[in-house]
Motif scaffolding. Structure first.
Motif, PDB file in Angstrom:
ATOM      1  N   LEU A  86      15.208 -24.995 -14.233  1.00 25.14           N
ATOM      2  CA  LEU A  86      13.927 -23.887 -14.059  1.00 25.14           C
ATOM      3  C   LEU A  86      12.747 -24.811 -14.147  1.00 25.14           C
ATOM      4  N   ILE A 271      -1.666 -13.600 -24.346  1.00 23.55           N
ATOM      5  CA  ILE A 271      -0.693 -12.475 -24.576  1.00 23.55           C
ATOM      6  C   ILE A 271       0.383 -12.616 -25.431  1.00 23.55           C
ATOM      7  N   ILE A 273       4.124 -12.125 -25.667  1.00 22.16           N
ATOM      8  CA  ILE A 273       5.079 -11.766 -24.907  1.00 22.16           C
ATOM      9  C   ILE A 273       6.512 -11.660 -25.317  1.00 22.16           C
TER      10      ILE A 273
ATOM     11  N   MET B  14       0.085  -5.003 -22.426  1.00 20.09           N
ATOM     12  CA  MET B  14       0.907  -5.947 -21.844  1.00 20.09           C
ATOM     13  C   MET B  14       1.992  -6.370 -22.483  1.00 20.09           C
ATOM     14  N   PHE B  40       3.951  -7.551  -3.593  1.00 21.20           N
ATOM     15  CA  PHE B  40       3.927  -8.824  -4.738  1.00 21.20           C
ATOM     16  C   PHE B  40       3.049  -9.983  -4.263  1.00 21.20           C
ATOM     17  N   LEU B  41       1.996 -10.304  -5.253  1.00 20.72           N
ATOM     18  CA  LEU B  41       1.232 -11.428  -4.995  1.00 20.72           C
ATOM     19  C   LEU B  41       1.833 -12.558  -5.494  1.00 20.72           C
ATOM     20  N   ARG B  42       2.745 -12.467  -6.514  1.00 21.92           N
ATOM     21  CA  ARG B  42       3.911 -13.392  -6.728  1.00 21.92           C
ATOM     22  C   ARG B  42       5.064 -12.837  -7.069  1.00 21.92           C
ATOM     23  N   GLU B  45       9.675 -13.891 -10.622  1.00 22.05           N
ATOM     24  CA  GLU B  45      10.154 -15.621 -10.513  1.00 22.05           C
ATOM     25  C   GLU B  45      10.484 -15.843 -12.212  1.00 22.05           C
ATOM     26  N   ILE B  46      11.738 -16.698 -12.014  1.00 19.17           N
ATOM     27  CA  ILE B  46      12.311 -17.173 -13.620  1.00 19.17           C
ATOM     28  C   ILE B  46      11.699 -18.394 -13.702  1.00 19.17           C
ATOM     29  N   ARG B  71       8.095 -13.766 -14.684  1.00 23.46           N
ATOM     30  CA  ARG B  71       6.766 -13.500 -14.459  1.00 23.46           C
ATOM     31  C   ARG B  71       6.663 -12.905 -13.113  1.00 23.46           C
ATOM     32  N   VAL B  73       3.630 -10.761 -10.255  1.00 19.32           N
ATOM     33  CA  VAL B  73       2.072  -9.945 -10.024  1.00 19.32           C
ATOM     34  C   VAL B  73       2.257  -9.184  -8.810  1.00 19.32           C
ATOM     35  N   GLN B  75       0.210  -6.394  -6.353  1.00 20.54           N
ATOM     36  CA  GLN B  75      -0.857  -5.853  -5.725  1.00 20.54           C
ATOM     37  C   GLN B  75      -0.872  -4.428  -5.459  1.00 20.54           C
ATOM     38  N   THR B  80      -4.636  -5.969  -9.419  1.00 18.22           N
ATOM     39  CA  THR B  80      -3.427  -6.979  -9.565  1.00 18.22           C
ATOM     40  C   THR B  80      -3.051  -6.616 -11.035  1.00 18.22           C
ATOM     41  N   PHE B  82      -0.341  -7.648 -13.809  1.00 16.76           N
ATOM     42  CA  PHE B  82       0.705  -9.077 -14.209  1.00 16.76           C
ATOM     43  C   PHE B  82       1.697  -8.574 -15.224  1.00 16.76           C
ATOM     44  N   TYR B  84       4.579 -10.598 -17.733  1.00 16.46           N
ATOM     45  CA  TYR B  84       5.260 -11.616 -18.206  1.00 16.46           C
ATOM     46  C   TYR B  84       6.171 -11.264 -19.387  1.00 16.46           C
TER      47      TYR B  84
ATOM     48  N   ALA C   6      -1.707 -14.651  -0.956  1.00 20.44           N
ATOM     49  CA  ALA C   6      -0.166 -15.160  -1.452  1.00 20.44           C
ATOM     50  C   ALA C   6       0.047 -16.508  -1.098  1.00 20.44           C
ATOM     51  N   PHE C  78      -3.295 -20.204  -9.869  1.00 25.60           N
ATOM     52  CA  PHE C  78      -2.458 -18.905  -9.831  1.00 25.60           C
ATOM     53  C   PHE C  78      -1.147 -19.405  -9.152  1.00 25.60           C
TER      54      PHE C  78
END
Lengths: 405, 150, 207
Positions: A86, A271, A273, B14, B40-42, B45-46, B71, B73, B75, B80, B82, B84, C6, C78
């Motif tokens: 990872l 933040i 988490i 959040m 998805f903008l992102r 994902e692990i 996490r 992200v 759209q 956006t 987020f 986590y 993206a 990002f």
């Protein structure tokens, strides 16, 4: 010595794996273990695997225990292997253990420690008698509750009381740390949190930089936090028995949940988490002082993932023992020798090197066998001639040197 | 750079979303009707977070060990969102991101606060109360034993 | 500022494909390789953007040549989480978009004798991979020699000549134009005829 490839045994290997799987499952009439069962009812095993596997994830630790047939070192190995697949996305802000949601908190030095002494779930004070009622499977044990409680009760650190009196060495902020980082000669290994301007000195990371002695405390604490519990326990015990004595007291032991906060650059603010369970131990040790430092207490620190009290206590004792050099104490025991402790504390490395001896060494051994046969025949030859000359003695010593080189 | 304290409401929601048990979060999100489309903008994902501690709890930082994190992200119109979350649930990260996006949307904010954030916070509080009550029952009250003649 | 663009459409496979192209580029200096295409932020070539997504992460520090649009930085933050440095010498990767105004090669890290691989890798954006004065290169991965006509000034090649004499220390470069990559590893040396024709003084050892 070059390795010579040996082929064969493929079918045996495939079947050995299949057999392992079958044996691991056991009798098909007995219900299979669920991960949730392991996670809840083998929680201390899960905690140990997370600590030594250096990965906080109870679900994965439970899976690893199931897969490893209950072998916890093997399970920790599986977690270590998994984590390498990872990407590392963030560094957390340092945990604020002062703000822990307490599950257990005791002090062996101040009875009336502010915040109180709370035993929590513990084996202490319980007779070590087998409980045969547990062998039945319909047990329910309701948790005791107290009608009066205060969720906002603060639990100040016990060591803080000694700090206020100036009787314990205050925690260093690490400004002097990281000598080992620069000494390692690595370039570009600093990984600032946040925007990179906020913190100058980054903690040493044994997963990214090679550990060279002399080390600093950040590197040592990381090493000990994932070190083998049994090894650390024995090292800690050796200091108590006199190999580097430093007269410890359990200043404070606390177990509970702490918040993990990250500062994602792309988000721009911090933040929280997660809440993770950790065990924290602060040992207080006598220190006679030296020319510069007056007599006072010093501290050893232990912090582990999960409820792992024995490990955290052992870690704190070994951490204190490893400060001997910095405090100008004489080095009398193995626990004070950082090279000895830090290079042998990791059970993943240790089991690998010990267990590799199982692998075929046919060619190595053949060479060894030839050498011993030759030495033996020389020996017998020389002994059969009582007037063995100086020359043949010389030959023998040359052969012996070859044997050891 | 804005510290958490200066961004109270968003950092708090959040965090609430991140710490929520997934089944409860699913249940709360299910009460929201006609969710807008989002991309998805992102994609979820692990990865890992290196968790740090401090010597003596307040001193020199050190690397304690890693933790799994997911996490995401999303759209949503021009917004956006987020997410986590700890662990490896892509679904959890997606729902957290979606709710963060909706909470920034004036038309959705109140409803998501009421249907998702408040119930999650109440559940977390109840959980905390029952844990504290149990731990409190193990508090030691010392008695001083008088010995000898008074 | 949060980017609205993206990254890779298929994060794993696109990164693997790009990584292979980057490997091939260094293994076969002078031969252009093709990357996947994506929509880069304004200021980045498509191939350079794909390379950034593939190579940069939390643990890499990046020096950006000043003057790139702000969105490049926020896009990189990002999608890669990379760190930025103002010091070319401290960078793992340096992104150059105007080679003529860039620092001299000696200002980047050439690594150390113990860790030569810790040097800076240069990501150089060019208008094209051809159109410059032809020069010939030799070294590992090149069968006898290869002619390239990267649009670079002779000052660059002079610095390159000095650098390659310090092998194993030195820099590895990738040059980008549109969706093309050309590798220029530290092992690629100018042939004798080239540096003589360019009027250079020979450094270090003889060929």
């Amino acid at each position: 010595m070059p390795y010579v490839a040996v082929k064969g045994g493929e079918q045996a290997i495939r079947n050995a794996e299949a057999l392992l799987k079958a044996k691991r499952r056991g009798d098909a009439d007995v219900p299979e273990l669920s991960l949730e069962q392991i996670k809840q009812q083998m929680q201390l095993a899960v905690n140990r695997v997370m600590a030594e596997g250096s990965l906080y994830d109870p679900d994965l630790a439970a899976l690893a225990i199931k897969q490893s047939w209950g072998d916890l070192v093997e399970a920790a190995f599986l977690l270590r292997a998994y984590r390498t697949t990872l990407p590392r996305l963030y560094y957390s802000e340092p945990l604020d253990t002062s703000e822990m949601a307490i599950q257990r908190r005791i002090s062996a030095i101040f009875k009336e420690a502010p915040g109180g002494q709370k035993l929590g779930p513990t084996f202490d004070y319980i007779h070590r008698l087998l409980d045969f009622k547990l062998a039945a499977e319909d047990n329910t044990f309701p948790a005791p509750i107290s009608e009066e409680y205060d969720t906002a009760e603060a639990t100040p650190r016990v060591a803080h009381m000694l700090e206020q009196e100036g009787l314990v060495m205050p925690p260093s902020n690490g400004a002097q740390g990281n000598g080992s980082q620069t000494e390692s000669g690595m370039v570009g290994t600093a990984h600032p949190t946040g925007d990179g301007q906020r913190s100058g000195v980054e903690p040493f990371d044994i997963t990214r930089q090679s550990l060279n002695t002399p080390t600093n405390r950040d590197a040592r604490l990381q090493n000990l936090a994932r070190g083998d519990e049994g090894f650390l326990l024995s090292m800690a015990y050796s200091t108590q028995r006199g190999y580097g004595k430093n007269h410890p007291f359990a200043g404070e032991i606390r177990v509970g949940e702490v918040e993990v906060s990250i500062f994602p650059e792309e988000l721009g603010f911090e933040i929280a988490i997660a809440d993770i369970t950790v065990t924290e131990v602060q040992m207080v040790n006598q220190f006679k002082g030296n020319k510069e430092i007056p007599p006072q207490f010093t501290q050893g620190y232990g912090l582990t993932f999960g409820y792992n009290e024995r490990k955290a206590m052992a870690m704190a004792l070994v951490d204190r023992a490893l400060q001997a050099k910095d405090l100008g104490e004489s080095l009398d025991g193995p626990a004070q020798d950082e090279e000895f402790v830090l290079y042998h504390s990791d059970n993943i490395e240790a089991q690998g090197f010990v267990q590799h001896l199982k692998l075929p060494h046919y060619i190595d051994f053949q060479a060894e066998l030839n050498l011993i046969r030759k030495l033996r025949s020389d020996y017998e030859h020389n002994n059969s001639q009582p007037e063995a000359s100086e020359k043949s003695k010389k030959e023998r010593s040359t052969a012996a040197k070859e044997a050891t080189s | 750079m804005v510290k958490a304290e200066q961004q109270p409401s968003r950092a708090i929601w959040m965090s609430t979303l991140a710490k929520a048990p997934l089944p409860l979060l699913e249940q709360c999100v299910a009460t929201l009707e006609d969710l807008p489309d989002y991309g998805f903008l992102r994609s979820p994902e692990i990865g890992l977070t290196m968790v740090r501690g401090r010597a003596e709890g307040t001193g020199q930082p050190f690397n304690l060990g890693e933790m799994t994190l997911t996490r995401c992200v999303v759209q949503l119109d021009q917004l956006t969102g987020f997410g986590y979350v700890v662990g490896r649930s892509k679904r959890h990260a997606e729902l957290a991101a979606l709710c963060d996006g909706l909470l920034q949307h004036p038309g959705w904010h109140a409803q998501v606060q009421t249907n998702v954030i408040h119930p999650l916070q109440t559940a977390a509080q109840d959980q905390r109360h029952s844990e504290v009550a149990a731990v409190e029952s193990t508090r030691v009250n010392f008695f001083t034993m008088l010995r000898g003649e008074s | 500022m949060i980017t609205q663009l993206a990254g890779f459409a298929d994060a794993i496979h696109d990164a693997q494909h790009t990584f292979r192209a980057l490997l091939d580029a260094l293994a076969r200096p002078g031969i252009p390789q093709t990357t996947v295409s994506l929509t880069p932020p304004s200021g980045l070539e498509s191939s350079c953007a794909a390379t950034c997504l593939t190579l940069l992460d939390l643990e890499t520090s990046v020096w950006l040549q000043p003057g790139l649009p702000a969105d490049v930085r926020s896009w990189l933050v990002f999608h890669t989480g990379c760190r930025f440095t103002d010091h070319p010498h401290a960078a793992d990767f340096a992104l150059i978009w105007q080679l003529n105004n860039a620092p001299e090669l000696s200002e980047f890290s050439w690594g150390t004798a113990e860790y030569p691989e810790s040097s800076t890798s240069l990501l150089i954006q060019l208008p094209n991979l051809t159109g410059g004065e032809p020069i010939t290169l030799e070294g590992p991965g090149i069968l006898s020699e290869i002619e390239v006509s990267l649009p670079m000034e002779s000052a660059f090649w002079q610095q390159w000549e000095t650098m390659t004499a310090n092998y194993p220390l030195g820099l590895d470069c990738w040059c980008f134009a549109q969706n093309q990559i050309m590798g220029l590893p530290r092992t690629s040396k100018l042939t004798a005829s080239v540096y003589e024709s360019l009027g250079f003084t020979k450094h270090g050892y003889s060929y």
